[in-house]
Design a protein around this motif. Sequence first.
Motif, mmCIF file in Angstrom:
data_model
loop_
_atom_site.group_PDB
_atom_site.id
_atom_site.type_symbol
_atom_site.label_atom_id
_atom_site.label_comp_id
_atom_site.label_asym_id
_atom_site.label_seq_id
_atom_site.Cartn_x
_atom_site.Cartn_y
_atom_site.Cartn_z
ATOM 1 N N ILE A 1 0.811 -1.112 0.048
ATOM 2 C CA ILE A 1 -0.118 0.091 -0.019
ATOM 3 C C ILE A 1 0.990 1.396 0.029
ATOM 4 O O ILE A 1 0.704 2.274 -0.837
ATOM 5 N N LYS A 2 1.973 1.197 0.726
ATOM 6 C CA LYS A 2 2.832 2.282 1.007
ATOM 7 C C LYS A 2 3.655 2.573 -0.242
ATOM 8 O O LYS A 2 3.739 3.679 -0.822
ATOM 9 N N ARG B 1 3.868 5.805 -3.031
ATOM 10 C CA ARG B 1 4.934 6.488 -3.575
ATOM 11 C C ARG B 1 4.856 6.463 -4.921
ATOM 12 O O ARG B 1 5.193 7.159 -5.848
ATOM 13 N N ILE B 2 4.553 5.300 -5.655
ATOM 14 C CA ILE B 2 4.488 5.149 -7.210
ATOM 15 C C ILE B 2 3.402 6.203 -7.860
ATOM 16 O O ILE B 2 3.895 7.076 -8.766
ATOM 17 N N THR C 1 3.069 11.248 -10.961
ATOM 18 C CA THR C 1 2.505 12.595 -10.917
ATOM 19 C C THR C 1 3.430 13.527 -11.106
ATOM 20 O O THR C 1 3.387 14.529 -12.198
ATOM 21 N N LYS C 2 4.743 13.500 -10.455
ATOM 22 C CA LYS C 2 5.620 14.620 -10.575
ATOM 23 C C LYS C 2 6.359 14.194 -11.784
ATOM 24 O O LYS C 2 6.627 15.268 -12.434
ATOM 25 N N ASN C 3 6.492 13.115 -12.278
ATOM 26 C CA ASN C 3 7.234 12.751 -13.359
ATOM 27 C C ASN C 3 6.500 13.522 -14.456
ATOM 28 O O ASN C 3 7.036 13.901 -15.662
#
Length: 84
Positions: free
Chosen positions: A8-9, A13-14, A19-21
């Motif tokens: 889940i964590k 992170r993915i 989103t950032k990429n």
Amino acid sequence: MPIKKASIKDMKRIIARTTKNRSERSRLSTLKKAVIQATTKEEASDKLKAVTSALDKAAKRNLIHRKKASRLKSRLAKKVNALK
């Protein structure tokens, strides 16, 4: 959806990384378009500096491959030099 806590964590992170990429790639695309749409050589040359820096940073962070960054910089420089 994952069951384990670690999975889940990892999903969180993915999603954050993706989103950032995606936003960074979009920014690169916008910068490239600005260079291509520039009308004067001075304007295009100023924008070329910004896009060159952004491409180098993206390649450094493995957002894009370093050879792709080099290829894009070369093609954009060729277009800027063709302007009068």
